[in-house]
Design an enzyme around this catalytic site. Structure first.
Site, PDB file in Angstrom:
ATOM      1  N   SER A   1       5.993  10.850  -8.210  1.00 49.28           N
ATOM      2  CA  SER A   1       5.479  11.534  -7.015  1.00 49.28           C
ATOM      3  C   SER A   1       3.979  11.290  -6.905  1.00 49.28           C
ATOM      4  O   SER A   1       3.237  11.582  -7.846  1.00 49.28           O
ATOM      5  CB  SER A   1       5.702  13.045  -7.126  1.00 49.28           C
ATOM      6  OG  SER A   1       7.058  13.309  -7.352  1.00 49.28           O
TER       7      SER A   1
ATOM      8  N   ARG B   1       2.080  21.732 -12.055  1.00 50.55           N
ATOM      9  CA  ARG B   1       1.612  20.348 -12.266  1.00 50.55           C
ATOM     10  C   ARG B   1       0.111  20.331 -12.562  1.00 50.55           C
ATOM     11  O   ARG B   1      -0.634  19.486 -12.047  1.00 50.55           O
ATOM     12  CB  ARG B   1       1.893  19.470 -11.046  1.00 50.55           C
ATOM     13  CG  ARG B   1       3.318  19.420 -10.600  1.00 50.55           C
ATOM     14  CD  ARG B   1       4.207  18.604 -11.531  1.00 50.55           C
ATOM     15  NE  ARG B   1       5.498  18.414 -10.909  1.00 50.55           N
ATOM     16  CZ  ARG B   1       6.515  19.260 -11.057  1.00 50.55           C
ATOM     17  NH1 ARG B   1       6.401  20.338 -11.831  1.00 50.55           N
ATOM     18  NH2 ARG B   1       7.662  19.026 -10.451  1.00 50.55           N
TER      19      ARG B   1
ATOM     20  N   GLU C   1      -1.129  13.887  -7.032  1.00 48.18           N
ATOM     21  CA  GLU C   1      -0.736  14.327  -8.372  1.00 48.18           C
ATOM     22  C   GLU C   1      -1.153  13.253  -9.385  1.00 48.18           C
ATOM     23  O   GLU C   1      -1.506  13.547 -10.526  1.00 48.18           O
ATOM     24  CB  GLU C   1       0.787  14.514  -8.408  1.00 48.18           C
ATOM     25  CG  GLU C   1       1.306  14.948  -9.760  1.00 48.18           C
ATOM     26  CD  GLU C   1       2.814  15.116  -9.792  1.00 48.18           C
ATOM     27  OE1 GLU C   1       3.348  15.949  -9.029  1.00 48.18           O
ATOM     28  OE2 GLU C   1       3.459  14.400 -10.577  1.00 48.18           O
TER      29      GLU C   1
HETATM   30  P1  FAD Z   1      -0.766   8.446 -18.504  1.00 45.49           P
HETATM   31  O1  FAD Z   1      -0.383   7.990 -17.140  1.00 45.49           O
HETATM   32  O2  FAD Z   1      -1.058   7.423 -19.526  1.00 45.49           O
HETATM   33  O3  FAD Z   1      -2.010   9.422 -18.371  1.00 45.49           O
HETATM   34  C1  FAD Z   1      -2.042  10.441 -17.402  1.00 45.49           C
HETATM   35  C2  FAD Z   1      -3.357  11.225 -17.563  1.00 45.49           C
HETATM   36  O4  FAD Z   1      -3.373  11.882 -18.834  1.00 45.49           O
HETATM   37  C3  FAD Z   1      -4.598  10.331 -17.574  1.00 45.49           C
HETATM   38  O5  FAD Z   1      -5.642  11.059 -16.987  1.00 45.49           O
HETATM   39  C4  FAD Z   1      -4.876  10.076 -19.057  1.00 45.49           C
HETATM   40  O6  FAD Z   1      -6.235   9.822 -19.329  1.00 45.49           O
HETATM   41  C5  FAD Z   1      -4.442  11.416 -19.656  1.00 45.49           C
HETATM   42  N1  FAD Z   1      -3.882  11.296 -21.024  1.00 45.49           N
HETATM   43  C6  FAD Z   1      -2.774  10.619 -21.390  1.00 45.49           C
HETATM   44  N2  FAD Z   1      -2.525  10.814 -22.703  1.00 45.49           N
HETATM   45  C7  FAD Z   1      -3.500  11.623 -23.160  1.00 45.49           C
HETATM   46  C8  FAD Z   1      -3.807  12.187 -24.438  1.00 45.49           C
HETATM   47  N3  FAD Z   1      -3.048  11.951 -25.515  1.00 45.49           N
HETATM   48  N4  FAD Z   1      -4.908  12.978 -24.553  1.00 45.49           N
HETATM   49  C9  FAD Z   1      -5.686  13.221 -23.479  1.00 45.49           C
HETATM   50  N5  FAD Z   1      -5.460  12.723 -22.260  1.00 45.49           N
HETATM   51  C10 FAD Z   1      -4.382  11.927 -22.106  1.00 45.49           C
HETATM   52  N6  FAD Z   1       5.946  13.885 -13.861  1.00 45.49           N
HETATM   53  C11 FAD Z   1       6.480  15.129 -13.859  1.00 45.49           C
HETATM   54  O7  FAD Z   1       5.771  16.110 -14.136  1.00 45.49           O
HETATM   55  N7  FAD Z   1       7.792  15.330 -13.529  1.00 45.49           N
HETATM   56  C12 FAD Z   1       8.621  14.317 -13.225  1.00 45.49           C
HETATM   57  O8  FAD Z   1       9.791  14.559 -12.962  1.00 45.49           O
HETATM   58  C13 FAD Z   1       8.098  12.986 -13.217  1.00 45.49           C
HETATM   59  N8  FAD Z   1       8.875  11.943 -12.871  1.00 45.49           N
HETATM   60  C14 FAD Z   1       8.353  10.679 -12.853  1.00 45.49           C
HETATM   61  C15 FAD Z   1       9.187   9.623 -12.487  1.00 45.49           C
HETATM   62  C16 FAD Z   1       8.686   8.327 -12.460  1.00 45.49           C
HETATM   63  C17 FAD Z   1       9.590   7.186 -12.060  1.00 45.49           C
HETATM   64  C18 FAD Z   1       7.337   8.083 -12.829  1.00 45.49           C
HETATM   65  C19 FAD Z   1       6.794   6.685 -12.841  1.00 45.49           C
HETATM   66  C20 FAD Z   1       6.501   9.135 -13.176  1.00 45.49           C
HETATM   67  C21 FAD Z   1       6.998  10.457 -13.190  1.00 45.49           C
HETATM   68  N9  FAD Z   1       6.189  11.552 -13.532  1.00 45.49           N
HETATM   69  C22 FAD Z   1       6.731  12.825 -13.555  1.00 45.49           C
HETATM   70  C23 FAD Z   1       4.772  11.361 -13.850  1.00 45.49           C
HETATM   71  C24 FAD Z   1       4.501  10.983 -15.338  1.00 45.49           C
HETATM   72  O9  FAD Z   1       5.632  10.394 -15.926  1.00 45.49           O
HETATM   73  C25 FAD Z   1       4.120  12.199 -16.181  1.00 45.49           C
HETATM   74  O10 FAD Z   1       3.012  12.861 -15.630  1.00 45.49           O
HETATM   75  C26 FAD Z   1       3.805  11.825 -17.648  1.00 45.49           C
HETATM   76  O11 FAD Z   1       3.552  12.986 -18.408  1.00 45.49           O
HETATM   77  C27 FAD Z   1       2.606  10.883 -17.783  1.00 45.49           C
HETATM   78  O12 FAD Z   1       2.562  10.444 -19.119  1.00 45.49           O
HETATM   79  P2  FAD Z   1       1.788   9.130 -19.542  1.00 45.49           P
HETATM   80  O13 FAD Z   1       1.801   9.084 -21.033  1.00 45.49           O
HETATM   81  O14 FAD Z   1       2.336   7.963 -18.846  1.00 45.49           O
HETATM   82  O15 FAD Z   1       0.333   9.475 -19.034  1.00 45.49           O
HETATM   83  P1  NAP Z   2      14.762  17.500  -4.673  1.00 40.59           P
HETATM   84  O1  NAP Z   2      15.789  18.010  -5.609  1.00 40.59           O
HETATM   85  O2  NAP Z   2      15.153  16.605  -3.550  1.00 40.59           O
HETATM   86  O3  NAP Z   2      13.900  18.706  -4.082  1.00 40.59           O
HETATM   87  C1  NAP Z   2      12.798  18.447  -3.208  1.00 40.59           C
HETATM   88  C2  NAP Z   2      11.670  19.405  -3.573  1.00 40.59           C
HETATM   89  O4  NAP Z   2      12.114  20.739  -3.386  1.00 40.59           O
HETATM   90  C3  NAP Z   2      11.284  19.241  -5.010  1.00 40.59           C
HETATM   91  O5  NAP Z   2       9.991  18.741  -5.016  1.00 40.59           O
HETATM   92  C4  NAP Z   2      11.412  20.611  -5.647  1.00 40.59           C
HETATM   93  O6  NAP Z   2      10.178  21.120  -6.149  1.00 40.59           O
HETATM   94  C5  NAP Z   2      11.851  21.533  -4.511  1.00 40.59           C
HETATM   95  N1  NAP Z   2      13.075  22.254  -4.915  1.00 40.59           N
HETATM   96  C6  NAP Z   2      14.373  21.843  -4.805  1.00 40.59           C
HETATM   97  N2  NAP Z   2      15.214  22.799  -5.232  1.00 40.59           N
HETATM   98  C7  NAP Z   2      14.450  23.840  -5.639  1.00 40.59           C
HETATM   99  C8  NAP Z   2      14.739  25.111  -6.205  1.00 40.59           C
HETATM  100  N3  NAP Z   2      15.992  25.509  -6.432  1.00 40.59           N
HETATM  101  N4  NAP Z   2      13.704  25.921  -6.513  1.00 40.59           N
HETATM  102  C9  NAP Z   2      12.426  25.523  -6.321  1.00 40.59           C
HETATM  103  N5  NAP Z   2      12.083  24.329  -5.789  1.00 40.59           N
HETATM  104  C10 NAP Z   2      13.085  23.497  -5.451  1.00 40.59           C
HETATM  105  O7  NAP Z   2      13.614  16.747  -5.524  1.00 40.59           O
HETATM  106  P2  NAP Z   2      13.538  15.288  -6.102  1.00 40.59           P
HETATM  107  O8  NAP Z   2      12.428  14.611  -5.434  1.00 40.59           O
HETATM  108  O9  NAP Z   2      14.890  14.660  -6.172  1.00 40.59           O
HETATM  109  O10 NAP Z   2      13.072  15.613  -7.592  1.00 40.59           O
HETATM  110  C11 NAP Z   2      13.900  16.338  -8.465  1.00 40.59           C
HETATM  111  C12 NAP Z   2      13.047  16.973  -9.554  1.00 40.59           C
HETATM  112  O11 NAP Z   2      12.388  15.955 -10.305  1.00 40.59           O
HETATM  113  C13 NAP Z   2      11.957  17.867  -8.994  1.00 40.59           C
HETATM  114  O12 NAP Z   2      11.790  18.970  -9.845  1.00 40.59           O
HETATM  115  C14 NAP Z   2      10.732  16.986  -9.015  1.00 40.59           C
HETATM  116  O13 NAP Z   2       9.527  17.716  -9.198  1.00 40.59           O
HETATM  117  C15 NAP Z   2      10.994  16.092 -10.214  1.00 40.59           C
HETATM  118  N6  NAP Z   2      10.344  14.778 -10.018  1.00 40.59           N
HETATM  119  C16 NAP Z   2       9.021  14.702 -10.233  1.00 40.59           C
HETATM  120  C17 NAP Z   2       8.360  13.495 -10.097  1.00 40.59           C
HETATM  121  C18 NAP Z   2       6.889  13.399 -10.397  1.00 40.59           C
HETATM  122  O14 NAP Z   2       6.389  12.297 -10.503  1.00 40.59           O
HETATM  123  N7  NAP Z   2       6.192  14.497 -10.532  1.00 40.59           N
HETATM  124  C19 NAP Z   2       9.061  12.356  -9.705  1.00 40.59           C
HETATM  125  C20 NAP Z   2      10.407  12.498  -9.448  1.00 40.59           C
HETATM  126  C21 NAP Z   2      11.069  13.706  -9.609  1.00 40.59           C
HETATM  127  P3  NAP Z   2       9.577  20.762  -7.584  1.00 40.59           P
HETATM  128  O15 NAP Z   2       9.055  19.365  -7.453  1.00 40.59           O
HETATM  129  O16 NAP Z   2       8.505  21.778  -7.753  1.00 40.59           O
HETATM  130  O17 NAP Z   2      10.643  20.893  -8.616  1.00 40.59           O
END
Ligand code: FAD
Ligand code: NAP
Length: 337
Positions: free
Chosen positions: A237, A163, A333
């Site tokens: 998250s 991340r 994050e």
């Molecule tokens: P923004 O929120 O608009 O921007 C995020 C950052 O990036 C800011 O600092 C902004 O200035 C910068 N930025 C944006 N676009 C650019 C660009 N073109 N050039 C330079 N800088 C830029 N993330 C995960 O990794 N895994 C997930 O599973 C995941 N699940 C999510 C679920 C939900 C319900 C929500 C709400 C969010 C989730 N996220 C997840 C977080 C988010 O969706 C991601 O990080 C996504 O990539 C953000 O994209 P955005 O365009 O909305 O970025």
């Molecule tokens: P989950 O499946 O309930 O698991 C809980 C945590 O354990 C997760 O954060 C995941 O890490 C870790 N995990 C589970 N199984 C794993 C495996 N086999 N190997 C390594 N790590 C494992 O998680 P959840 O909250 O429902 O989310 C599911 C996936 O969606 C995850 O990958 C999570 O990162 C992603 N997600 C991300 C966001 C965001 O905003 N970043 C929001 C929602 C969901 P990891 O997170 O490293 O995968």
């Protein structure tokens, strides 16, 4: 013709639903328009916005906010095994995933239903269900805000981590990502290493587990577990999963036999931040207009009308409590402005 809006509300542009204003605001749909805006602007403070799904605004934004609306998906290279696509930063990530699934291009199906733009996907090396952007990443094009030159970044240049990338560290705020180039597989191997994904595929009763089935399974799980930002403000998250060394994990395991830990290459252990927050009793906790989601403790939510500062204060309370109870530091994050 560039349209600059003044004191423009950012409420429709952030999934947390925080009502702040941008001193100046514009949207660009091409690299040329982006350069024109930047070369004509005196603003020192410039913030690039994608879908606003990974940020928390805690105050009005001084200076210029530029929403990236550069679109387009081009196939730039193809052989029997794979293809290379060049995607505009303003394309919606999930729509792009659906396009790949339709074309039978594999590699991003585990990243279905992640909100936001393609341009932001390298910023935190988006990841879910055992796949990260870096697994398919080739290079990206970006505009340097310091001298308006175009730069190309290889995967190595991006310094991807968990991340994380250089764009969250040393290069933070310096580049506008305009295009992202990904290599996708034409003979994809599915990755169902996450137990929940395997269980959902079993429940769906699909015969052959292909990328379409994986994408649908991920969509099903996410819809059942995560709050839809259209209904309840959130940015996914709020904290990263903390990574600790083996000695700390052994201590935590002795004190909390149920703790979840995932070994990483190199001996460190990734903890599930959601588990720590839930154990500490925060899941479902509500504080005035914001709180901790009732089904997913890692997600902070805005019940309506909360300020970014209220959400930030709640996040600090949680961090302090986790530090005291477990001796573990949670890092946000979400990008806080
Ligand atoms: P923004 O929120 O608009 O921007 C995020 C950052 O990036 C800011 O600092 C902004 O200035 C910068 N930025 C944006 N676009 C650019 C660009 N073109 N050039 C330079 N800088 C830029 N993330 C995960 O990794 N895994 C997930 O599973 C995941 N699940 C999510 C679920 C939900 C319900 C929500 C709400 C969010 C989730 N996220 C997840 C977080 C988010 O969706 C991601 O990080 C996504 O990539 C953000 O994209 P955005 O365009 O909305 O970025
Ligand atoms: P989950 O499946 O309930 O698991 C809980 C945590 O354990 C997760 O954060 C995941 O890490 C870790 N995990 C589970 N199984 C794993 C495996 N086999 N190997 C390594 N790590 C494992 O998680 P959840 O909250 O429902 O989310 C599911 C996936 O969606 C995850 O990958 C999570 O990162 C992603 N997600 C991300 C966001 C965001 O905003 N970043 C929001 C929602 C969901 P990891 O997170 O490293 O995968």
């Amino acid at each position: 013709m560039i349209r600059l809006l003044h004191d423009h509300s950012l409420l429709p542009y952030n999934t947390f639903g925080i009502d702040v204003k941008a001193e100046r605001f514009t949207e660009v749909v091409s690299e040329e328009a982006l350069k024109e805006v930047l070369s004509g602007s005196q603003d020192q403070n410039r913030l690039i916005l994608g879908g606003g799904s990974n940020l928390l605004f805690t105050r009005d934004v001084a200076g210029l906010v530029i929403r990236n609306g550069i679109t387009g998906i081009e196939l730039v290279e193809e052989d029997e095994a794979s293809c290379k696509v060049r995607v505009g930063a303003g394309e919606n990530w999930h729509q792009f995933v659906l396009y790949c699934v339709d074309q039978s291009y594999g590699g991003v199906e585990n990243l279905s239903l992640i909100p936001g733009s393609v341009g932001a996907s390298p910023i935190q090396n988006i990841g879910a269900y055992g796949t990260e952007l870096k697994d398919v990443f080739e290079e990206l094009e970006a505009l340097d805000l310091e001298d308006l030159t175009v730069r190309t970044f290889s995967a190595r240049d991006c310094e991807f981590g968990y991340r994380d990338s250089i764009f969250k560290r040393g290069a933070k705020g310096r580049f506008v990502i305009t295009r992202v180039i990904l290599r996708l597989s034409k003979n994809p191997q599915v990755n169902v290493s996450y137990g929940t994904l395997e269980q959902e595929l079993e429940r769906m009763g699909v015969g052959e587990v292909d990328i379409r089935a994986v994408s649908q399974a991920v969509i099903n799980i996410r819809r059942s577990k995560l709050p839809d930002p259209e209904e309840l403000g959130n940015a996914g998250s709020f904290f990263k999963n903390p990574v600790v060394n083996e000695a700390v994990f052994t201590r935590l395991k002795t004190e909390n036999p149920g703790i979840k830990g995932y070994p990483l290459p190199g001996g460190e252990v990734k903890l599930a931040a959601g588990w720590l927050i839930e154990q500490a009793g925060w899941k479902g906790h509500r504080e005035a207009r914001c709180g901790v989601h009732e089904r997913q403790a890692l997600v902070l939510v805005n019940y309506g009308g909360a300020s970014g500062e209220e959400v930030r204060r709640l996040s600090e309370k949680i961090r302090k409590d986790i530090r005291t109870r477990f001796g573990v530091e949670l890092e946000p994050e979400v990008n806080i402005f």
